[in-house]
Scaffold this motif. Structure first.
Motif, PDB file in Angstrom:
ATOM      1  N   MET A   1       0.830  -1.180   0.000  1.00 47.16           N
ATOM      2  CA  MET A   1       0.000   0.000   0.000  1.00 47.16           C
ATOM      3  C   MET A   1       0.876   1.246   0.000  1.00 47.16           C
ATOM      4  O   MET A   1       1.777   1.380   0.821  1.00 47.16           O
ATOM      5  N   GLU A   2       0.601   2.143  -0.924  1.00 44.16           N
ATOM      6  CA  GLU A   2       1.398   3.359  -1.036  1.00 44.16           C
ATOM      7  C   GLU A   2       0.910   4.431  -0.073  1.00 44.16           C
ATOM      8  O   GLU A   2      -0.278   4.534   0.213  1.00 44.16           O
ATOM      9  N   SER A   3       1.857   5.220   0.399  1.00 45.92           N
ATOM     10  CA  SER A   3       1.496   6.375   1.223  1.00 45.92           C
ATOM     11  C   SER A   3       0.937   7.465   0.316  1.00 45.92           C
ATOM     12  O   SER A   3       1.373   7.605  -0.830  1.00 45.92           O
ATOM     13  N   PRO A   4      -0.024   8.243   0.818  1.00 45.39           N
ATOM     14  CA  PRO A   4      -0.557   9.328  -0.021  1.00 45.39           C
ATOM     15  C   PRO A   4       0.516  10.392  -0.251  1.00 45.39           C
ATOM     16  O   PRO A   4       1.417  10.585   0.574  1.00 45.39           O
ATOM     17  N   THR A   5       0.400  11.084  -1.370  1.00 44.37           N
ATOM     18  CA  THR A   5       1.345  12.163  -1.670  1.00 44.37           C
ATOM     19  C   THR A   5       1.031  13.357  -0.774  1.00 44.37           C
ATOM     20  O   THR A   5      -0.035  13.440  -0.158  1.00 44.37           O
ATOM     21  N   ARG A   6       1.948  14.308  -0.738  1.00 42.03           N
ATOM     22  CA  ARG A   6       1.733  15.532   0.031  1.00 42.03           C
ATOM     23  C   ARG A   6       0.496  16.264  -0.484  1.00 42.03           C
ATOM     24  O   ARG A   6      -0.314  16.768   0.295  1.00 42.03           O
ATOM     25  N   ASN A   7       0.342  16.290  -1.785  1.00 42.14           N
ATOM     26  CA  ASN A   7      -0.801  16.945  -2.401  1.00 42.14           C
ATOM     27  C   ASN A   7      -2.103  16.267  -1.976  1.00 42.14           C
ATOM     28  O   ASN A   7      -3.079  16.929  -1.611  1.00 42.14           O
ATOM     29  N   GLU A   8      -2.132  14.947  -2.022  1.00 38.91           N
ATOM     30  CA  GLU A   8      -3.332  14.207  -1.622  1.00 38.91           C
ATOM     31  C   GLU A   8      -3.662  14.442  -0.149  1.00 38.91           C
ATOM     32  O   GLU A   8      -4.834  14.637   0.205  1.00 38.91           O
ATOM     33  N   THR A   9      -2.636  14.442   0.681  1.00 37.09           N
ATOM     34  CA  THR A   9      -2.849  14.672   2.107  1.00 37.09           C
ATOM     35  C   THR A   9      -3.405  16.066   2.355  1.00 37.09           C
ATOM     36  O   THR A   9      -4.361  16.243   3.118  1.00 37.09           O
ATOM     37  N   ALA A  10      -2.831  17.066   1.697  1.00 39.29           N
ATOM     38  CA  ALA A  10      -3.313  18.440   1.857  1.00 39.29           C
ATOM     39  C   ALA A  10      -4.758  18.565   1.377  1.00 39.29           C
ATOM     40  O   ALA A  10      -5.578  19.221   2.030  1.00 39.29           O
ATOM     41  N   ASN A  11      -5.076  17.937   0.272  1.00 49.84           N
ATOM     42  CA  ASN A  11      -6.448  17.995  -0.234  1.00 49.84           C
ATOM     43  C   ASN A  11      -7.426  17.336   0.729  1.00 49.84           C
ATOM     44  O   ASN A  11      -8.537  17.834   0.934  1.00 49.84           O
ATOM     45  N   GLU A  12      -7.028  16.228   1.328  1.00 53.62           N
ATOM     46  CA  GLU A  12      -7.890  15.562   2.313  1.00 53.62           C
ATOM     47  C   GLU A  12      -8.136  16.482   3.514  1.00 53.62           C
ATOM     48  O   GLU A  12      -9.259  16.568   4.024  1.00 53.62           O
ATOM     49  N   LEU A  13      -7.085  17.164   3.955  1.00 52.95           N
ATOM     50  CA  LEU A  13      -7.241  18.085   5.075  1.00 52.95           C
ATOM     51  C   LEU A  13      -8.168  19.238   4.707  1.00 52.95           C
ATOM     52  O   LEU A  13      -8.995  19.672   5.515  1.00 52.95           O
ATOM     53  N   ARG A  14      -8.063  19.734   3.486  1.00 53.25           N
ATOM     54  CA  ARG A  14      -8.950  20.822   3.055  1.00 53.25           C
ATOM     55  C   ARG A  14     -10.400  20.343   2.970  1.00 53.25           C
ATOM     56  O   ARG A  14     -11.324  21.095   3.281  1.00 53.25           O
ATOM     57  N   GLU A  15     -10.592  19.107   2.559  1.00 47.60           N
ATOM     58  CA  GLU A  15     -11.952  18.557   2.531  1.00 47.60           C
ATOM     59  C   GLU A  15     -12.507  18.457   3.953  1.00 47.60           C
ATOM     60  O   GLU A  15     -13.691  18.747   4.184  1.00 47.60           O
ATOM     61  N   GLN A  16     -11.661  18.064   4.901  1.00 44.09           N
ATOM     62  CA  GLN A  16     -12.084  18.013   6.294  1.00 44.09           C
ATOM     63  C   GLN A  16     -12.454  19.413   6.793  1.00 44.09           C
ATOM     64  O   GLN A  16     -13.462  19.593   7.478  1.00 44.09           O
ATOM     65  N   ALA A  17     -11.636  20.390   6.443  1.00 38.64           N
ATOM     66  CA  ALA A  17     -11.917  21.773   6.846  1.00 38.64           C
ATOM     67  C   ALA A  17     -13.265  22.227   6.294  1.00 38.64           C
ATOM     68  O   ALA A  17     -14.070  22.840   7.007  1.00 38.64           O
ATOM     69  N   SER A  18     -13.517  21.924   5.057  1.00 39.76           N
ATOM     70  CA  SER A  18     -14.782  22.298   4.431  1.00 39.76           C
ATOM     71  C   SER A  18     -15.958  21.641   5.152  1.00 39.76           C
ATOM     72  O   SER A  18     -16.988  22.279   5.411  1.00 39.76           O
ATOM     73  N   SER A  19     -15.804  20.381   5.489  1.00 41.03           N
ATOM     74  CA  SER A  19     -16.842  19.657   6.201  1.00 41.03           C
ATOM     75  C   SER A  19     -17.114  20.290   7.572  1.00 41.03           C
ATOM     76  O   SER A  19     -18.269  20.470   7.969  1.00 41.03           O
ATOM     77  N   PHE A  20     -16.054  20.645   8.283  1.00 38.21           N
ATOM     78  CA  PHE A  20     -16.220  21.259   9.593  1.00 38.21           C
ATOM     79  C   PHE A  20     -16.894  22.620   9.481  1.00 38.21           C
ATOM     80  O   PHE A  20     -17.684  22.995  10.347  1.00 38.21           O
ATOM     81  N   ARG A  21     -16.595  23.369   8.427  1.00 39.11           N
ATOM     82  CA  ARG A  21     -17.251  24.666   8.238  1.00 39.11           C
ATOM     83  C   ARG A  21     -18.747  24.493   7.963  1.00 39.11           C
ATOM     84  O   ARG A  21     -19.568  25.280   8.438  1.00 39.11           O
ATOM     85  N   ARG A  22     -19.098  23.467   7.196  1.00 45.92           N
ATOM     86  CA  ARG A  22     -20.528  23.188   6.966  1.00 45.92           C
ATOM     87  C   ARG A  22     -21.209  22.845   8.296  1.00 45.92           C
ATOM     88  O   ARG A  22     -22.320  23.316   8.581  1.00 45.92           O
TER      89      ARG A  22
END
Length: 64
Positions: A1-22
């Motif tokens: 199993m590959e580790s996520p890239t920095r870009n993928e990790t950052a995007n996941e965090l931004r999606e979490q932020a968006s969810s928390f704002r909702r």
């Protein structure tokens, strides 16, 4: 199993932020709303630290 890239990790965090704002918009108390917004800000901060270029992509609407 590959580790996520920095870009993928950052995007996941931004999606979490968006969810928390909702969730913050629907919070029943001011304190709950403030806490959820603070958590969202922390997710965004972590995303910027992990991949600074992700903020620009996210703002331009290139997120998944």
């Amino acid at each position: 199993m590959e580790s996520p890239t920095r870009n993928e990790t950052a995007n996941e965090l931004r999606e979490q932020a968006s969810s928390f704002r909702r969730l913050a918009r629907r919070a029943r108390t001011d304190g709950g709303s403030i806490a959820l917004k603070a958590a969202a800000d922390q997710f965004d901060h972590d995303a910027r630290r992990i991949d600074p270029s992700s903020q620009r992509r996210w703002n331009l609407g290139e997120q998944k």
